[in-house]
Structure formats: C-alpha cells, structure tokens
Write an enzyme that holds these catalytic residues in place. Structure first.
Site, PDB file in Angstrom:
ATOM      1  N   ASP A   1      17.048   1.934 -40.630  1.00 31.33           N
ATOM      2  CA  ASP A   1      17.231   0.661 -41.342  1.00 31.33           C
ATOM      3  C   ASP A   1      18.064   0.899 -42.608  1.00 31.33           C
ATOM      4  OD1 ASP A   1      14.955  -0.978 -39.804  1.00 31.33           O
ATOM      5  OD2 ASP A   1      14.204   1.017 -40.275  1.00 31.33           O
TER       6      ASP A   1
ATOM      7  N   GLY B   1       8.836   6.991 -32.511  1.00 24.89           N
ATOM      8  CA  GLY B   1       8.388   6.106 -31.423  1.00 24.89           C
ATOM      9  C   GLY B   1       7.718   4.853 -31.968  1.00 24.89           C
TER      10      GLY B   1
ATOM     11  N   ARG C   1       1.549  -7.478 -27.036  1.00 22.05           N
ATOM     12  CA  ARG C   1       1.710  -6.596 -28.189  1.00 22.05           C
ATOM     13  C   ARG C   1       0.438  -5.755 -28.444  1.00 22.05           C
ATOM     14  NH1 ARG C   1       4.550  -6.815 -33.143  1.00 22.05           N
ATOM     15  NH2 ARG C   1       3.128  -6.622 -34.893  1.00 22.05           N
TER      16      ARG C   1
ATOM     17  N   ILE D   1      16.677   9.301 -26.839  1.00 17.93           N
ATOM     18  CA  ILE D   1      16.831   9.771 -28.224  1.00 17.93           C
ATOM     19  C   ILE D   1      16.796  11.295 -28.224  1.00 17.93           C
ATOM     20  CG2 ILE D   1      15.794   9.821 -30.532  1.00 17.93           C
ATOM     21  CD1 ILE D   1      14.867   6.944 -30.090  1.00 17.93           C
ATOM     22  N   GLY D   2      15.883  11.858 -27.417  1.00 20.91           N
ATOM     23  CA  GLY D   2      15.806  13.320 -27.308  1.00 20.91           C
ATOM     24  C   GLY D   2      17.152  13.927 -26.952  1.00 20.91           C
TER      25      GLY D   2
ATOM     26  N   ASP E   1       6.876  16.481 -23.076  1.00 15.42           N
ATOM     27  CA  ASP E   1       7.073  15.212 -22.371  1.00 15.42           C
ATOM     28  C   ASP E   1       6.001  15.086 -21.304  1.00 15.42           C
ATOM     29  OD1 ASP E   1       8.185  12.742 -21.364  1.00 15.42           O
ATOM     30  OD2 ASP E   1      10.048  13.316 -22.366  1.00 15.42           O
TER      31      ASP E   1
ATOM     32  N   ALA F   1      12.621  14.460 -23.075  1.00 17.08           N
ATOM     33  CA  ALA F   1      13.523  14.173 -21.946  1.00 17.08           C
ATOM     34  C   ALA F   1      14.118  12.774 -22.027  1.00 17.08           C
ATOM     35  CB  ALA F   1      12.767  14.329 -20.627  1.00 17.08           C
TER      36      ALA F   1
ATOM     37  N   HIS G   1       9.233  -0.596 -39.960  1.00 14.50           N
ATOM     38  CA  HIS G   1      10.454  -0.455 -39.151  1.00 14.50           C
ATOM     39  C   HIS G   1      10.401  -1.524 -38.063  1.00 14.50           C
ATOM     40  CE1 HIS G   1      13.705   1.004 -36.729  1.00 14.50           C
ATOM     41  NE2 HIS G   1      12.899   1.235 -35.719  1.00 14.50           N
TER      42      HIS G   1
ATOM     43  N   ASN H   1      -0.244   2.978 -27.305  1.00 15.25           N
ATOM     44  CA  ASN H   1       0.289   3.964 -28.245  1.00 15.25           C
ATOM     45  C   ASN H   1      -0.807   4.556 -29.108  1.00 15.25           C
ATOM     46  OD1 ASN H   1       3.133   4.375 -27.808  1.00 15.25           O
ATOM     47  ND2 ASN H   1       3.271   2.163 -28.093  1.00 15.25           N
TER      48      ASN H   1
HETATM   49  P1  NDP Z   1      13.955   6.502 -26.234  1.00 16.93           P
HETATM   50  O1  NDP Z   1      14.170   7.956 -26.388  1.00 16.93           O
HETATM   51  O2  NDP Z   1      15.134   5.606 -26.207  1.00 16.93           O
HETATM   52  O3  NDP Z   1      12.979   5.938 -27.380  1.00 16.93           O
HETATM   53  C1  NDP Z   1      11.794   6.622 -27.724  1.00 16.93           C
HETATM   54  C2  NDP Z   1      11.025   5.831 -28.750  1.00 16.93           C
HETATM   55  O4  NDP Z   1      11.768   5.698 -29.942  1.00 16.93           O
HETATM   56  C3  NDP Z   1      10.661   4.404 -28.315  1.00 16.93           C
HETATM   57  O5  NDP Z   1       9.327   4.159 -28.720  1.00 16.93           O
HETATM   58  C4  NDP Z   1      11.616   3.566 -29.101  1.00 16.93           C
HETATM   59  O6  NDP Z   1      11.094   2.297 -29.399  1.00 16.93           O
HETATM   60  C5  NDP Z   1      11.670   4.373 -30.380  1.00 16.93           C
HETATM   61  N1  NDP Z   1      12.678   3.974 -31.343  1.00 16.93           N
HETATM   62  C6  NDP Z   1      12.499   3.910 -32.676  1.00 16.93           C
HETATM   63  N2  NDP Z   1      13.564   3.490 -33.292  1.00 16.93           N
HETATM   64  C7  NDP Z   1      14.459   3.264 -32.357  1.00 16.93           C
HETATM   65  C8  NDP Z   1      15.770   2.787 -32.382  1.00 16.93           C
HETATM   66  N3  NDP Z   1      16.360   2.436 -33.465  1.00 16.93           N
HETATM   67  N4  NDP Z   1      16.435   2.692 -31.245  1.00 16.93           N
HETATM   68  C9  NDP Z   1      15.847   3.012 -30.101  1.00 16.93           C
HETATM   69  N5  NDP Z   1      14.604   3.457 -30.014  1.00 16.93           N
HETATM   70  C10 NDP Z   1      13.908   3.568 -31.124  1.00 16.93           C
HETATM   71  O7  NDP Z   1      13.069   6.200 -24.951  1.00 16.93           O
HETATM   72  P2  NDP Z   1      13.150   6.802 -23.480  1.00 16.93           P
HETATM   73  O8  NDP Z   1      12.348   5.860 -22.667  1.00 16.93           O
HETATM   74  O9  NDP Z   1      14.529   7.175 -23.100  1.00 16.93           O
HETATM   75  O10 NDP Z   1      12.365   8.165 -23.618  1.00 16.93           O
HETATM   76  C11 NDP Z   1      11.039   8.225 -23.978  1.00 16.93           C
HETATM   77  C12 NDP Z   1      10.514   9.558 -23.505  1.00 16.93           C
HETATM   78  O11 NDP Z   1       9.207   9.682 -24.033  1.00 16.93           O
HETATM   79  C13 NDP Z   1      10.409   9.662 -21.985  1.00 16.93           C
HETATM   80  O12 NDP Z   1      10.925  10.909 -21.594  1.00 16.93           O
HETATM   81  C14 NDP Z   1       8.904   9.569 -21.728  1.00 16.93           C
HETATM   82  O13 NDP Z   1       8.509  10.336 -20.614  1.00 16.93           O
HETATM   83  C15 NDP Z   1       8.379  10.150 -23.016  1.00 16.93           C
HETATM   84  N6  NDP Z   1       7.027   9.795 -23.377  1.00 16.93           N
HETATM   85  C16 NDP Z   1       6.274  10.824 -23.814  1.00 16.93           C
HETATM   86  C17 NDP Z   1       4.987  10.626 -24.178  1.00 16.93           C
HETATM   87  C18 NDP Z   1       4.193  11.798 -24.582  1.00 16.93           C
HETATM   88  O14 NDP Z   1       4.767  12.835 -24.845  1.00 16.93           O
HETATM   89  N7  NDP Z   1       2.885  11.672 -24.666  1.00 16.93           N
HETATM   90  C19 NDP Z   1       4.366   9.294 -24.159  1.00 16.93           C
HETATM   91  C20 NDP Z   1       5.251   8.269 -23.720  1.00 16.93           C
HETATM   92  C21 NDP Z   1       6.552   8.517 -23.368  1.00 16.93           C
HETATM   93  P3  NDP Z   1      11.369   0.997 -28.518  1.00 16.93           P
HETATM   94  O15 NDP Z   1      10.577   1.200 -27.246  1.00 16.93           O
HETATM   95  O16 NDP Z   1      10.840  -0.104 -29.375  1.00 16.93           O
HETATM   96  O17 NDP Z   1      12.842   0.951 -28.278  1.00 16.93           O
END
Ligand code: NDP
Length: 326
Positions: A159, A130, A98, A16-17, A42, A13, A187, A105
């Site tokens: 990258d 992630g 960090r 990126i999704g 999610d 959700a 990365h 995670n």
């Molecule tokens: P995004 O979809 O924007 O990003 C998701 C992950 O991709 C982050 O860790 C982000 O890292 C990473 N990432 C890696 N490369 C890149 C890049 N080049 N640019 C941007 N992101 C990159 O995050 P949202 O917050 O929009 O969505 C995350 C979803 O994940 C939410 O729906 C949340 O509920 C869900 N979620 C699910 C979990 C599970 O299933 N157990 C656990 C945690 C969250 P960075 O943070 O460094 O940008």
C-alpha cells in the site's frame, strides 16, 4: 563469508513465492554478502510444483543459496529460522463467506504461530503477507506466547509503495524524492494513505498537490482498490509487486531504512487512539534490526475518521476469530 541465515517462506509454490524466492536467493533481501538457507513450506498437494521451483532455484546457481528444505510440516519449516515470510493463505473461493475465510485462515495461522513459538530463532522476524494479513499476523502472534509480539508484522508496504507511485505521478517528481509518507490501518481497501506529512526536496506534498478532492476521490480509492484493478487487467492477482513489497519490508527491518519512514503493520502500543495489541499499519523508521514508530503526529478530523474506519474493520475481523483464543 557470513554464516547462512535460515529463511522460511510459506505458500512457496504459489504465485508470490515464484516472484519472491529468486530475489531472496540473489541477496536482494538480506544483502549481497549474506548466504541463506531457504525453508519452503507448502501443502502436500503442492509439493511436486515446489520441487519444480527448487530445480529452477538450483539452475540459477546463486552463490548465496547455501541450501533448501522443502516440507509440508510447519515444525520443520520454522526450525531455527530468523526470518519467516507467511505468504500461503486460504484464498476466498466462490460463495465463501468472509467469516468462513477468517475461520479457515485462523486454523492455518494458529498452527504456524505455535510452530514458530516452538522452533524458530528467538529473535525471528515474521512478516505476514497472506490475507487477511493483519488478522492472520495477530493470530500467529497470539499463538506464540514465548516470542516477543514485536517480532510479528503484517505487510502494508505494498500500500505504501502504491501510494508513493501515485504521488510521484501526480507531482511529476521521482518516487525516491518522497519522504515521510504514512499508511494507517488494515491491508485492505480501508487503509488510509496519508501524505499530510510527506515532503519532496523539503517541500510539503500536501501544498504541492493542494487538492483535497483528489485526495479523497481519486488518490485513496486508487490505492485502496489497486489490487482489484490489477486482477481486472491481468486476470491474476498482483504477485511481483507483492513479493517486491515483502522484500522491501524485511530488508529495511533487518538492514535499516536509513532514516526514511516506511509503513509496517505492527501490534499497537495504544498510541494514536488505536487500542493496544491491534495489528495496525503505522509509519516506522528501522535501525539496528528494530522498528520504531514515528510518534507525535497530529491527527486531524478527516484522518481520525479514516483511521477509525480501518480500525473498525480490523476489530470486526478479530471478533470473528476471537473464539479461537477462548
Ligand atoms: P499467491 O501467492 O498469489 O498469494 C498468497 C497470499 O498472499 C494470498 O493470501 C493473497 O491474498 C496474499 N496477498 C497479500 N497481498 C497481496 C497482493 N497485493 N497481491 C496478491 N496477493 C496478495 O497465491 P497462490 O494461490 O498462487 O499461492 C498460494 C500458495 O499457498 C499455494 O501454493 C498453496 O498451496 C499455499 N498454501 C499454503 C498453506 C500452508 O502452507 N499451510 C495454506 C494455504 C495455501 P488474496 O487471496 O486476498 O489475493
């Protein structure tokens, strides 16, 4: 028609999704003749938003979308999947250390690695997006002892693609003409994009550019800090380009890279002075559903220094979560 392939996407959700799912369902990742069933994972609080995304997927009437499963349970999400894109991760919140981020995670990717171990197809291809992607991939791999470690990878392709486009702009040549680019390591801004072996129409890119100061002071920082520059400009992190890189990574792994070098974060085999098992970006060529490291490249003093720097960061990350594995 081929039998559908089950593809899991976590964090389905999220941003990126939203850029990823429609392209997978349209056949851009596994081929225009390959139906897919999407397994969308999610968090419980994201399930309503996920329903909305699924309604949009339905409204696209994709001929290749053979079904969808929405869940907050990794054991359901990874059942019989052949491809798993682990996108969801705990973002760093304000003031978060960090170490705490790695810890949070660590918990997510231990559970997901175990669920993959117990439920996924034995030849599942796992890509971790992630962040911190390399360390999260390492945790998932270690939590899945019954799966081949080679099936776990981290995304360095963004990258790689960023470096390609910077080289194309600098040389005035098309991106598609650039061959043999490598990106080493984590990365993160410490990644080392290395064009010493790269060619354009058989000509050496290093000779064409002929500017080591540009390499060190412009190219490497631009590629390394590109994510931050996008957040600064857009007010949101890169999502479409990250999704695009994930599609490129899996497509090439499954369908082959046609002899082209691409970069994948994979468990090290000990070559290039990188200790065995470290999830490290290396140049690979993909064929018949497998990646093969590009071997025997010469590492000069500057490259050694950069490769060791990014390795040190990975080892630090790993040390912070080592206690999860006794
Ligand atoms: P995004 O979809 O924007 O990003 C998701 C992950 O991709 C982050 O860790 C982000 O890292 C990473 N990432 C890696 N490369 C890149 C890049 N080049 N640019 C941007 N992101 C990159 O995050 P949202 O917050 O929009 O969505 C995350 C979803 O994940 C939410 O729906 C949340 O509920 C869900 N979620 C699910 C979990 C599970 O299933 N157990 C656990 C945690 C969250 P960075 O943070 O460094 O940008």
């Amino acid at each position: 028609m081929k039998a559908p392939v089950r593809v899991a996407v976590t964090g389905a959700a999220g941003q990126i999704g939203y850029s990823l799912l429609f392209r997978i369902a349209s056949g851009e990742m596994l081929g225009k003749d390959q139906p897919v069933v999407l397994h969308l994972l999610d968090l419980p609080q994201a399930q309503t938003a996920l329903k909305g995304v699924m309604m949009e997927l339905e409204d696209c009437a994709f001929p290749l979308l053979a079904g969808m499963v929405a869940t907050d349970d990794p054991n359901v999400a990874f059942k019989d999947v052949k491809v798993a894109l682990l996108v969801g991760a705990r973002p760093r919140s304000k003031g978060m250390e960090r170490k705490d981020l790695l810890e949070a995670n660590g918990a997510i990717f231990t559970v997901q690695g175990k669920a993959l171990n117990d439920h996924a197809a034995r030849d599942v291809k796992v890509l971790v997006v992630g962040n911190p992607a390399n360390t999260n991939a390492w945790i998932a791999m270690k939590s899945a002892p019954d799966l081949d470690p080679k099936n776990f990878t981290a995304m360095l392709r963004l990258d790689h693609n960023r470096a390609l486009s910077q080289i194309a702009a600098k040389t005035g040549k098309p991106v598609a003409a650039i061959e043999k680019l490598a990106v080493w390591g984590n990365h993160s801004p410490t990644m080392y994009a290395d064009y010493r072996f790269a060619t354009i129409d058989g000509q050496s890119v290093k000779t064409l550019i002929n500017d080591d100061v540009w390499n060190r002071d412009v190219f490497l920082p631009t590629v390394g800090k590109r994510g931050a520059a996008i957040i600064e400009a857009r007010g949101l992190s890169s999502a479409a380009s990250a999704a695009n890189a994930a599609i490129d990574h899996i497509r090439d792994w499954v369908l082959g890279s046609n002899g082209k070098w691409v970069t994948m974060g994979v468990p090290s085999d000990g070559s290039y002075g990188i200790p065995e098992g470290v999830m490290y970006g290396v140049p690979v060529v993909c064929e018949n559903g497998e990646y093969k490291r590009v071997e025997g490249l010469e590492i000069d003093a500057f490259s050694r220094e950069r490769m060791d720097l990014t390795l040190a960061e990975l080892e630090e990350e790993r040390a912070a979560i080592a206690h999860l594995f006794g």
